[in-house]
Design an enzyme around this catalytic site. Structure first.
Site, mmCIF file in Angstrom:
data_model
loop_
_atom_site.group_PDB
_atom_site.id
_atom_site.type_symbol
_atom_site.label_atom_id
_atom_site.label_comp_id
_atom_site.label_asym_id
_atom_site.label_seq_id
_atom_site.Cartn_x
_atom_site.Cartn_y
_atom_site.Cartn_z
ATOM 1 N N GLY A 1 -8.920 -6.790 9.338
ATOM 2 C CA GLY A 1 -7.828 -6.029 9.922
ATOM 3 C C GLY A 1 -7.308 -6.638 11.202
ATOM 4 O O GLY A 1 -6.460 -7.530 11.186
ATOM 5 N N GLN B 1 0.840 -1.193 0.000
ATOM 6 C CA GLN B 1 0.000 0.000 0.000
ATOM 7 C C GLN B 1 0.878 1.247 0.000
ATOM 8 O O GLN B 1 1.748 1.406 0.863
ATOM 9 C CB GLN B 1 -0.928 0.044 1.207
ATOM 10 C CG GLN B 1 -1.928 1.197 1.102
ATOM 11 C CD GLN B 1 -2.695 1.456 2.374
ATOM 12 O OE1 GLN B 1 -2.133 1.902 3.358
ATOM 13 N NE2 GLN B 1 -3.994 1.183 2.357
ATOM 14 N N TYR C 1 -5.797 11.026 3.826
ATOM 15 C CA TYR C 1 -4.449 11.260 3.338
ATOM 16 C C TYR C 1 -4.489 11.978 1.983
ATOM 17 O O TYR C 1 -5.553 12.340 1.496
ATOM 18 C CB TYR C 1 -3.673 9.949 3.308
ATOM 19 C CG TYR C 1 -3.558 9.338 4.692
ATOM 20 C CD1 TYR C 1 -3.138 10.117 5.778
ATOM 21 C CD2 TYR C 1 -3.914 8.018 4.940
ATOM 22 C CE1 TYR C 1 -3.064 9.585 7.055
ATOM 23 C CE2 TYR C 1 -3.838 7.482 6.216
ATOM 24 C CZ TYR C 1 -3.414 8.271 7.266
ATOM 25 O OH TYR C 1 -3.352 7.755 8.539
#
Length: 354
Positions: A309, A98, A179
């Site tokens: 996750g 990522q 972001y």
């Protein structure tokens, strides 16, 4: 057999199952952004996932947003990441990196020569980030010029190439969590008046140009993108997220991307129902899933793979635990971002008596 254990197709890769390990910041790199040897152990322990997506990796030094996060810009970083990809592949796994440029979600103490964080507009976000000195307030960022936007896009292109050189199977663009890509997408953080601001098409331009650059460099079939409409993390807000994300996903059609990763956290709109029909590649769903909810989503055709996750963080053998309907280890939140092996590579597997 549960649909979670059916093979899934992601780009050119046939995954061994439909369980994907989510990208999760773990802060086990040094100050130069070089991942430690623990990182290879951590990811290889979880190689039974159909696909691993790494923690966010900054494509350029100006993209760093937190202490001890890794990069993919220098030869030393590339060499360290090669150990990670080799370790995962040795255990039969697949792994995408990522790419995470934090933009304004940073602090000068984290950046080269104390530089200001960068953003589409000079708007200071509310909140703080983790630095070597502890939590510090965000600052007013430097507004990127058009030339600097182009340089940033080139940084992503180079990072994608270096990830492949480091042995990764592909890359994911982190366009969520407030972001830089989402800062361009969102009307609250992007108040530009040039070709990168204003209309939805202009605000989406940066994300689409980054994806196009990476796809040109390494092939669209080895590029994915993560979005999270209405997550509103890191002081992100958009006037019309449904319109924004519908437009964005419609524009992905010509890029031949490997997958679209959509994680929802409290959104009022069923974005999966809206976005999946618009995307021709694999559709990955994340956001608070458990085994039962993931199986239902796959069985109903609402997703091609399910993203987990903290369950993967605490259970390196998560697919086997799901197969046996075994009890899961609980994640230790106090060690999520601490240095060292504790709470990182010491979670037991079923075979170790957990």
């Amino acid at each position: 057999m549960s649909s979670l254990f059916n093979p899934a197709q992601v780009g050119p890769y046939t995954l061994s199952n439909s369980l994907v390990m989510a990208p999760m910041t773990r802060s086990r790199a040094d100050d130069a952004g070089v991942p430690s040897d623990l990182v290879a152990t951590y990811y290889s322990q979880r190689a039974s996932a159909g696909l691993i997506i790494t923690e966010g990796v900054f494509p350029v030094a100006l993209g760093k947003g937190y202490v001890r996060t890794p990069g993919i810009e220098t030869a030393e970083q590339v060499s360290a990441w090669r150990k990670v990809s080799d370790a995962v592949h040795a255990r039969g796994g697949r792994i995408f990196m990522q790419l995470m440029h934090c933009g304004r979600i940073s602090h000068p103490s984290l950046l080269p020569e104390g530089a200001q964080p960068v953003a589409p507009s000079a708007i200071k976000p509310a909140g703080q980030t983790w630095t070597a000195q502890g939590l510090q307030d965000f600052v007013t960022p430097h507004e990127l010029s058009v030339v600097e936007v182009a340089e940033t896009i080139e940084g992503y292109r180079q990072a994608a190439r270096l990830a492949i050189e480091a042995g990764f199977d592909g890359v994911e663009l982190h366009a969520a969590s407030g972001y830089l890509p989402e800062q361009f997408l969102s009307s609250g953080s992007n108040q530009r008046t040039d070709e990168y601001g204003g209309s939805v098409a202009n605000r989406a331009r940066f994300v689409l140009e980054v994806l196009a650059a990476m796809a040109t460099e390494i092939g669209g079939e080895r590029v994915g993108i993560k979005i999270s409409p209405e997550m509103n993390f890191n002081d992100i807000v958009d006037d019309n997220p449904r319109k924004t994300y519908t437009y964005l996903v419609e524009q992905l059609r010509g890029l031949n991307l490997a997958y679209l990763h959509v994680a929802l956290f409290g959104a009022k709109v069923d974005y999966h129902a809206i976005l999946k029909p618009l995307f021709s590649g694999s559709y990955l769903i994340g956001g608070g899933l458990n085994q039962q909810s993931a199986e239902a989503l796959l069985a109903e055709g609402r997703a091609d793979a399910a993203v987990f996750g903290s369950a993967f963080l605490a259970n390196p053998d998560l697919p086997e635990r799901f197969r046996q309907h075994a009890v899961l280890n609980a994640p230790d939140k106090d060690s999520f971002y601490s240095p060292g092996p504790q709470g990182y590579i010491d979670y037991p597997t079923l075979s170790e008596g957990a």
